[in-house]
Motif scaffolding. Structure first.
Motif, PDB file in Angstrom:
ATOM      1  N   UNK A  37       1.880   9.514  -5.575  1.00 53.93           N
ATOM      2  CA  UNK A  37       2.496  10.801  -5.230  1.00 53.93           C
ATOM      3  C   UNK A  37       3.449  11.247  -6.331  1.00 53.93           C
ATOM      4  N   UNK A  38       4.090  10.277  -6.977  1.00 46.22           N
ATOM      5  CA  UNK A  38       5.025  10.596  -8.056  1.00 46.22           C
ATOM      6  C   UNK A  38       4.299  11.277  -9.215  1.00 46.22           C
ATOM      7  N   UNK A  39       3.049  10.884  -9.451  1.00 48.34           N
ATOM      8  CA  UNK A  39       2.263  11.514 -10.518  1.00 48.34           C
ATOM      9  C   UNK A  39       1.394  12.650  -9.975  1.00 48.34           C
ATOM     10  N   UNK A  40       1.607  13.000  -8.713  1.00 47.85           N
ATOM     11  CA  UNK A  40       0.986  14.163  -8.077  1.00 47.85           C
ATOM     12  C   UNK A  40      -0.532  14.058  -7.975  1.00 47.85           C
ATOM     13  N   UNK A  41      -1.003  12.834  -7.749  1.00 47.07           N
ATOM     14  CA  UNK A  41      -2.428  12.641  -7.485  1.00 47.07           C
ATOM     15  C   UNK A  41      -2.711  12.622  -5.989  1.00 47.07           C
ATOM     16  N   UNK A  77       0.848  -1.199   0.000  1.00 41.33           N
ATOM     17  CA  UNK A  77       0.000   0.000   0.000  1.00 41.33           C
ATOM     18  C   UNK A  77       0.880   1.244   0.000  1.00 41.33           C
ATOM     19  N   UNK A  78       1.920   1.207   0.825  1.00 39.79           N
ATOM     20  CA  UNK A  78       2.849   2.343   0.886  1.00 39.79           C
ATOM     21  C   UNK A  78       3.503   2.567  -0.479  1.00 39.79           C
ATOM     22  N   UNK A  79       3.889   1.477  -1.145  1.00 36.84           N
ATOM     23  CA  UNK A  79       4.502   1.585  -2.477  1.00 36.84           C
ATOM     24  C   UNK A  79       3.507   2.171  -3.481  1.00 36.84           C
ATOM     25  N   UNK A  80       2.253   1.751  -3.386  1.00 35.16           N
ATOM     26  CA  UNK A  80       1.225   2.267  -4.293  1.00 35.16           C
ATOM     27  C   UNK A  80       1.024   3.765  -4.093  1.00 35.16           C
ATOM     28  N   UNK A  81       0.995   4.200  -2.847  1.00 27.02           N
ATOM     29  CA  UNK A  81       0.797   5.622  -2.559  1.00 27.02           C
ATOM     30  C   UNK A  81       1.987   6.453  -3.024  1.00 27.02           C
ATOM     31  N   UNK A  82       3.186   5.896  -2.907  1.00 28.50           N
ATOM     32  CA  UNK A  82       4.374   6.599  -3.410  1.00 28.50           C
ATOM     33  C   UNK A  82       4.267   6.772  -4.922  1.00 28.50           C
ATOM     34  N   UNK A  83       3.770   5.730  -5.616  1.00 29.84           N
ATOM     35  CA  UNK A  83       3.574   5.834  -7.060  1.00 29.84           C
ATOM     36  C   UNK A  83       2.575   6.921  -7.419  1.00 29.84           C
TER      37      UNK A  83
END
Length: 226
Positions: free
Chosen positions: A59-63, A51-57
């Protein structure tokens, strides 16, 4: 093609990121929503790490915005980011259709006819989610048919900033059907091998969002950043 929503393959983190992205774009997770790692992990039956990895992804696209000690929040729609995304997308996709005029894969061309028919049906039954997915598949087929699938991969990460606005601009069939006509105009220009007409048709198509932007921003100020 039985469904516009194929099963997502990949790691747990990729599947969760894809699902959260879909919910954010569909505004089922509207701007300002707080995302709990624990709740998401329990819902998907996984540990908190993917889940943490998904949220980082995301965040990378600024959603989403991840704030230490405060959690993760879905960001508001940024008109500036949407305009930048539209600019980049226009540059890439006008180049794609120009290339398509020079050479286009016949299998992709036949698939486009099927996609346009399914998108038309989705619009007439007011199925917004299916309409959006067939729209995406249409643009993917253009890139693949022109022999440059990586062009779509470049577009995909930035288009989410446009997609949330699109979600607000298509309230019914009367708004969706003209976009299919624009798709057909793009295809007709490719069939005629007219690079200038194809590029102009794509440009008009991607400019459509700008006409509706002032209205949706005025109607939904709470969804947009200042």
């Amino acid at each position: 093609m039985n469904t516009p929503f194929p099963v997502v393959q990949g790691s747990a983190a990729q599947r969760i990121e894809t699902e959260l992205r879909r919910l954010i774009i569909a505004l089922e997770l509207p701007p300002g929503s707080r995302l709990s790692e624990q709740d998401i992990a329990e819902r998907h039956g996984v540990s908190r790490q993917p889940v943490r990895e998904a949220l980082i992804g995301l965040a990378r696209t600024r959603l989403v915005e991840i704030q230490p000690q405060r959690g993760t929040t879905v960001v508001k729609i940024s008109v500036r980011k949407m305009m930048e995304a539209r600019f980049v997308r226009e540059a890439i996709e006008t180049a794609v259709v120009r290339r398509a005029c020079l050479s286009f894969d016949q299998q992709s061309r036949e698939r486009i006819d099927d996609l346009l028919e399914m998108q038309d049906n989705a619009a007439r039954r007011d199925d917004h989610a299916a309409f959006q997915r067939y729209d995406e598949l249409f643009h993917i087929a253009l890139a693949e048919g022109a022999g440059c699938p990586l062009a779509w991969e470049a577009v995909q990460d930035i288009k989410a900033h446009m997609d949330r606005v699109c979600q607000l601009t298509l309230p019914g069939p009367e708004a969706m059907l003209p976009l299919i006509d624009q798709h057909r105009a793009i295809v007709a220009a490719i069939d005629s091998r007219d690079e200038e007409a194809a590029a102009e048709a794509m440009r008009r198509h991607l400019t459509e969002i700008l006409r509706a932007l002032p209205r949706v921003e005025a109607e939904h100020p709470e969804l947009f950043s200042a």
